[in-house]
Every structure is written in structure tokens, then in C-alpha cells.
Design an enzyme around this catalytic site. Structure first.
Site, PDB file in Angstrom:
ATOM      1  CG  ASP A  31      -2.604   0.962   0.815  1.00 33.05           C
ATOM      2  OD1 ASP A  31      -3.059  -0.189   1.085  1.00 33.05           O
ATOM      3  OD2 ASP A  31      -1.795   2.315   0.537  1.00 33.05           O
ATOM      4  CG  LEU A 251     -36.092 -12.683  -0.829  1.00 34.62           C
ATOM      5  CD1 LEU A 251     -38.045 -13.559  -0.906  1.00 34.62           C
ATOM      6  CD2 LEU A 251     -37.098 -10.980  -1.520  1.00 34.62           C
ATOM      7  CB  CYS A 261     -20.751  -3.278  -2.465  1.00 32.03           C
ATOM      8  SG  CYS A 261     -18.774  -3.974  -2.651  1.00 32.03           S
TER       9      CYS A 261
HETATM   10  C1  UDX Z   1     -22.294  -7.015  -0.827  1.00 34.27           C
HETATM   11  C2  UDX Z   1     -22.687  -7.916  -1.770  1.00 34.27           C
HETATM   12  O1  UDX Z   1     -23.152  -9.005  -1.027  1.00 34.27           O
HETATM   13  C3  UDX Z   1     -21.385  -8.602  -1.542  1.00 34.27           C
HETATM   14  O2  UDX Z   1     -21.062  -9.942  -2.849  1.00 34.27           O
HETATM   15  C4  UDX Z   1     -20.020  -7.733  -2.722  1.00 34.27           C
HETATM   16  O3  UDX Z   1     -18.858  -7.777  -3.320  1.00 34.27           O
HETATM   17  C5  UDX Z   1     -19.890  -6.285  -1.849  1.00 34.27           C
HETATM   18  O4  UDX Z   1     -21.161  -6.309  -1.132  1.00 34.27           O
HETATM   19  P1  UDX Z   1     -21.792  -6.414   1.842  1.00 34.27           P
HETATM   20  O5  UDX Z   1     -21.967  -4.805   0.982  1.00 34.27           O
HETATM   21  O6  UDX Z   1     -20.463  -6.524   2.937  1.00 34.27           O
HETATM   22  O7  UDX Z   1     -22.053  -6.928   0.242  1.00 34.27           O
HETATM   23  O8  UDX Z   1     -23.451  -6.537   2.664  1.00 34.27           O
HETATM   24  P2  UDX Z   1     -24.384  -7.527   2.127  1.00 34.27           P
HETATM   25  O9  UDX Z   1     -24.163  -8.423   3.967  1.00 34.27           O
HETATM   26  O10 UDX Z   1     -24.705  -8.116   1.352  1.00 34.27           O
HETATM   27  O11 UDX Z   1     -25.794  -6.535   2.612  1.00 34.27           O
HETATM   28  C6  UDX Z   1     -25.647  -5.241   2.214  1.00 34.27           C
HETATM   29  C7  UDX Z   1     -26.823  -4.191   2.623  1.00 34.27           C
HETATM   30  O12 UDX Z   1     -27.839  -5.068   2.060  1.00 34.27           O
HETATM   31  C8  UDX Z   1     -26.507  -3.839   4.019  1.00 34.27           C
HETATM   32  O13 UDX Z   1     -27.205  -2.485   4.166  1.00 34.27           O
HETATM   33  C9  UDX Z   1     -28.790  -5.015   4.393  1.00 34.27           C
HETATM   34  O14 UDX Z   1     -28.303  -4.741   5.661  1.00 34.27           O
HETATM   35  C10 UDX Z   1     -29.157  -4.985   2.732  1.00 34.27           C
HETATM   36  N1  UDX Z   1     -29.685  -6.015   3.316  1.00 34.27           N
HETATM   37  C11 UDX Z   1     -29.131  -7.360   2.825  1.00 34.27           C
HETATM   38  C12 UDX Z   1     -31.085  -5.508   3.421  1.00 34.27           C
HETATM   39  O15 UDX Z   1     -31.164  -4.789   3.971  1.00 34.27           O
HETATM   40  N2  UDX Z   1     -32.071  -7.433   3.013  1.00 34.27           N
HETATM   41  C13 UDX Z   1     -31.541  -8.362   2.802  1.00 34.27           C
HETATM   42  O16 UDX Z   1     -32.414  -8.986   2.864  1.00 34.27           O
HETATM   43  C14 UDX Z   1     -29.595  -8.157   2.946  1.00 34.27           C
END
Ligand code: UDX
Length: 447
Positions: A31, A251, A261
Site C-alpha cells: 500500500d 428478502l 458496494c
Molecule cells: C455486498 C455483497 O453481498 C458482496 O457480494 C459484494 O462483494 C459487496 O457488497 P456487503 O456490502 O458486505 O456485501 O453487505 P451485504 O451483507 O450483502 O448487505 C448489503 C446491504 O443490504 C446491507 O445494508 C444490509 O442491511 C442490506 N440487506 C441485505 C437488506 O436490507 N436485506 C437483505 O435481505 C439483505
């Protein structure tokens, strides 16, 4: 033992470096942030991720993982260089590629031996070709190289398990031999490996994240309709999820998606489409529904407190965008706190680990030592993050400490009937259930 360089020691880079080292490779992680590298050399993690500190320590100790700020040191004798630098959101929603560009230039200027450059960062479709051009232009003399796209699908909080047990590994390249060599690196993971062209691999990442975000906005739209019609979205989701064409995951209705992301990637995909004259209507609806979730909380709390928030104190249970992380990026808590403050409320908050990160970006929000200190004197509590510890609270104690027993449960972690029986004025998300009103004569008796 293969030798691998990983450029960029953020979330993705550090997990990738530590996991490849754990698989028996020799990994040098680079880094340009000297402070970050110095801390890592002392064994201090720049991010919170369960199991990461121990994984890094074990592999550093075994001599398989080292940290550096020198491209020369990182690239000497290496056949693979992963780029895992940040791609933040630019001003118009496009991905900002300045760190990818800088990494590609430095790799080009330093490499002396044939190299496979593997891009892990989420980059707009076409970036792999652009990286190849940059490397070609900045090499002092031509040395053979190939560019492979290998998008990451790690979730924060379970990143190590996700790396070690992927559902699939996606590789994109015009150079089949290079893709085959990168596939070999991933063989111990025993996952299906999809080899395709560069642009298709880059697109698979955006399409996957946009689809998951769409699922979340879809169930949140259904939640809204459930509330209006007296149905329960939690049970609707269970009933839908048994259909294998739908599936039970992603869901969960709530306050919408946040994190590093989904918000960035949906916006970037829409931007890419529009640049080419397309109209990504569905993506725009997904983003609008997501933004509405945050506004909805402020409206709902206002209604529950009799129509005005001036002079009221509202406590946020949880700040991180999801549990098991201290990441505040695009967390619904930020917009909800701002909305409540703009409507005249005093906002306080508690989160098990995200409060330090939150302080800097949530001005005027008072951080509390624990959920009970938060409850004390609050007119309403809002569950923002579904941390397990909130599911185990002594709710009678919480109720007694509050000025008014008002709870808006943005993640449906409590049972509505139990909350009403405890004397809370309670609302979940997408649930038509309303606390029974006392019978007329009971109400009179109570007067
Ligand atoms: C996500 C993707 O899952 C991952 O594959 C990608 O590489 C990066 O982005 P992450 O951001 O760590 O990962 O979180 P994730 O667990 O997927 O949840 C994302 C958001 O969606 C959170 O804010 C979570 O609260 C929300 N969420 C998720 C919901 O509101 N409902 C759900 O059913 C699932």
C-alpha cells in the site's frame, strides 16, 4: 509455493492477501499509505473483520505474508499482481479510477519479468482493456503481461469465509493461458470457475450486485404494501422463499441497503448505461425505493410521537450499515439522524463498535455508553442495525427508562405482540399488526 503481490491493503486487498497466504502462497501486500503499512507490520488491523487479525498474524509468523510500500519489493520474482485498490464514487455516480490508474502505472514502471495483472477492484466494464493500455504505455521497455479480471464477492463480516468458500470464481481475459494460471491459484477453493472475456467478467460483478439490491428494494416495496393492507412481510418473504426460482436470501425488509458496494455499484451501472444512451429504469426505481426507506423512518417516528419532533429525543439503536462491522459507509443511520435533526429532534445513538467511525460524520449526535443509557430519557428508539445484542435487551428496563415507550423497529428484530404486551407503542417494517386498543370501558377505567 507461488509468489503473489497484492496492491492495495483495504478491505478486499487485505482479505485476499491473508487468504492466499493461508492457502500456502507467499504474498507481499503493498500500500502507498505508509502509516497503514507500519500499523500492519505491528499487527494492527486497519479494519474490523472477524478472524482477520488472527489470520494475518498466523501467516506473517509463518513467513508467508509480508507488507511493504515498495513496488520493487512487491513485484520482485512475482508472477501474479492483484490490484485491489479503492474505486470510490465520483461526482456523477461514475467509479473514480484514479487509484487503479496509479497502481497500473507503478506496476508498469517497476515490472521486469512477465506478469499477470489481476483486477479485483469493482471497475466499470472496459477497465481491464484500459489498464492494459496504461501498462503498455508506461513500461520503460516492453515486458510481456496479461490482464485478468477476477471480481470479488466478499461480504463484510464474513469476508474470510466468503473468500475460502466462494459460490463461484469469475475470471475474464483475452489470454486463456493467463486465465488458466489464475484458475490454478483458486483450485484449492473447490468452487466452480467461470472463464470468460474481460468485459463479461466485469459485468458479472455489477449485474450480481444490482440484482441483489433489486431483491432488497423489491421486498421493501412489498413491505410498504403489506403495511397498507394489513399483511406481514416477514411471513410473505418466507412463503416466497420456498420457491427455488425466488430463493429465501436477500428478502429481508428493513431500512434498505447501505455499505461500500451496493449503493456505489447500482449508481455506477446506471451511469454506464446512460453514457451509452440507455435508460436503466429499473435501476433508478431500485435507488429511489432505497432512498425512501430512510425518509420513511423520520415520517413514521414523527407520527408515533403525535405529529411533531421538535423538542423530542430519539435514540438510534445501531449505526453501522449492518451488524458485525464498524463500517459506516452509506449507512441508513446517517440520513435518518440528519432527517430527525432537521425535523427538530435531538438524536442520540449507541452501536457496539461503529461509534468511533460515526462520530466524525454525524455531527450533533450524542453517543451513549450502552443501550440502557440510550433509552434513558428518550421519547422514541429506532432499531437501525440488527445487532444480536439488541435482541437480548431487558425490554422492561428499556421501557421504564424511556420518557415514552415508543419503538420503531427498522429491522423487525422484536415480536410485535410481545412488544405491545410490554406496553410499547411499537411499529415494525411491513407488518400490518397494530397494538390492540384498550376496550372503551377499560379505557375509561384507566382514566
Ligand atoms: C455486498 C455483497 O453481498 C458482496 O457480494 C459484494 O462483494 C459487496 O457488497 P456487503 O456490502 O458486505 O456485501 O453487505 P451485504 O451483507 O450483502 O448487505 C448489503 C446491504 O443490504 C446491507 O445494508 C444490509 O442491511 C442490506 N440487506 C441485505 C437488506 O436490507 N436485506 C437483505 O435481505 C439483505
Amino acid at each position: 509455493m507461488k509468489q503473489i503481490a497484492v496492491v492495495g491493503v483495504g478491505y478486499v486487498g487485505l482479505v485476499t492477501a491473508a487468504c492466499f497466504a493461508d492457502l500456502g502462497n507467499k504474498v507481499i501486500a503493498l500500500d502507498i499509505d505508509e502509516e497503514r503499512i507500519a500499523r500492519l507490520k505491528r499487527g494492527e488491523m486497519p479494519i474490523y473483520e472477524p478472524g482477520l487479525e488472527e489470520l494475518v498474524r498466523r501467516n506473517v509468523h509463518a513467513g508467508r505474508l509480508a507488507f511493504t510500500t515498495s513496488y520493487r519489493e512487491a513485484l520482485d520474482g512475482t508472477e501474479f499482481a492483484f490490484i485491489a485498490v479503492g474505486t470510490p464514487e465520483g461526482v456523477d455516480g461514475e467509479a473514480d479510477l484514479r487509484y487503479v490508474e496509479a497502481a497500473a502505472k507503478s506496476i508498469a514502471e517497476t515490472m521486469r519479468e512477465p506478469l499477470i495483472v489481476i483486477n479485483k477492484s469493482t471497475v466499470p466494464v472496459g477497465t481491464g482493456d484500459w489498464v492494459a493500455d496504461i501498462i503498455r504505455q508506461h513500461q520503460p521497455e516492453p515486458v510481456p503481461f496479461s490482464v485478468v479480471s477476477c471480481p470479488e464477492f466478499l461480504r463484510e463480516g464474513s469476508a474470510i469465509a466468503d473468500f475460502m468458500n466462494p459460490h463461484r470464481v469469475v475470471l475474464g481475459s483475452t489470454d486463456k493461458d493467463a486465465a488458466e494460471k489464475v484458475a490454478q491459484l483458486h483450485l484449492p477453493l473447490r468452487a466452480p470457475i467461470i472463464v470468460t472475456d474481460l468485459r463479461t467478467a466485469e459485468m458479472i460483478k455489477y449485474a450480481s450486485n444490482a440484482f441483489l439490491a433489486t431483491k432488497i428494494s423489491f421486498i421493501n416495496e412489498i413491505a410498504n404494501i403489506c403495511e397498507a393492507l394489513g399483511a406481514d412481510v416477514e411471513e410473505v418473504a418466507v412463503g416466497m422463499g420456498y420457491d427455488p426460482r425466488i430463493g429465501p436470501l436477500f428478502l429481508k425488509a428493513g431500512l434498505g441497503y447501505g455499505g461500500s458496494c451496493f449503493p456505489k455499484d447500482v449508481k455506477a451501472l446506471a451511469h454506464m448505461a446512460e453514457e451509452k444512451g440507455r435508460h436503466p429504469q429499473l435501476l433508478h426505481a431500485v435507488m429511489e425505493i432505497n432512498a425512501d426507506r430512510r425518509r420513511m423512518v423520520v415520517e413514521r417516528v414523527k407520527e408515533m410521537l403525535g405529529g411533531a419532533l421538535e423538542g423530542k429525543t430519539v435514540g438510534l439503536l445501531g449505526l453501522a450499515f449492518k451488524p458485525n462491522t464498524d463500517d459506516m459507509r452509506e449507512s441508513p443511520a446517517i440520513d435518518i439522524a440528519r432527517g430527525l435533526q432537521e425535523a427538530g429532534a435531538t438524536v442520540r445513538a449507541y452501536d457496539p463498535i461503529a461509534m468511533d467511525n460515526a462520530k466524525a460524520i454525524m455531527p450533533g449526535v450524542t453517543m451513549c455508553a450502552d443501550p440502557y443509557a440510550l433509552a434513558e430519557g428518550s421519547d422514541a428508539l429506532v432499531v437501525v442495525t440488527d445487532w444480536n445484542e439488541f435482541k437480548q435487551l431487558d425490554l422492561e428496563k428499556v421501557r421504564d427508562l424511556m420518557r415514552q415507550p415508543v419503538m420503531f423497529d427498522g429491522r423487525n428484530i422484536y415480536d410485535p405482540e410481545k412488544m405491545c404486551a410490554l406496553g410499547f407503542r411499537y411499529h415494525g417494517v411491513g407488518r400490518g399488526y397494530a397494538c390492540p386498543q384498550p376496550e372503551a370501558d377499560e379505557a375509561e377505567d384507566a382514566m
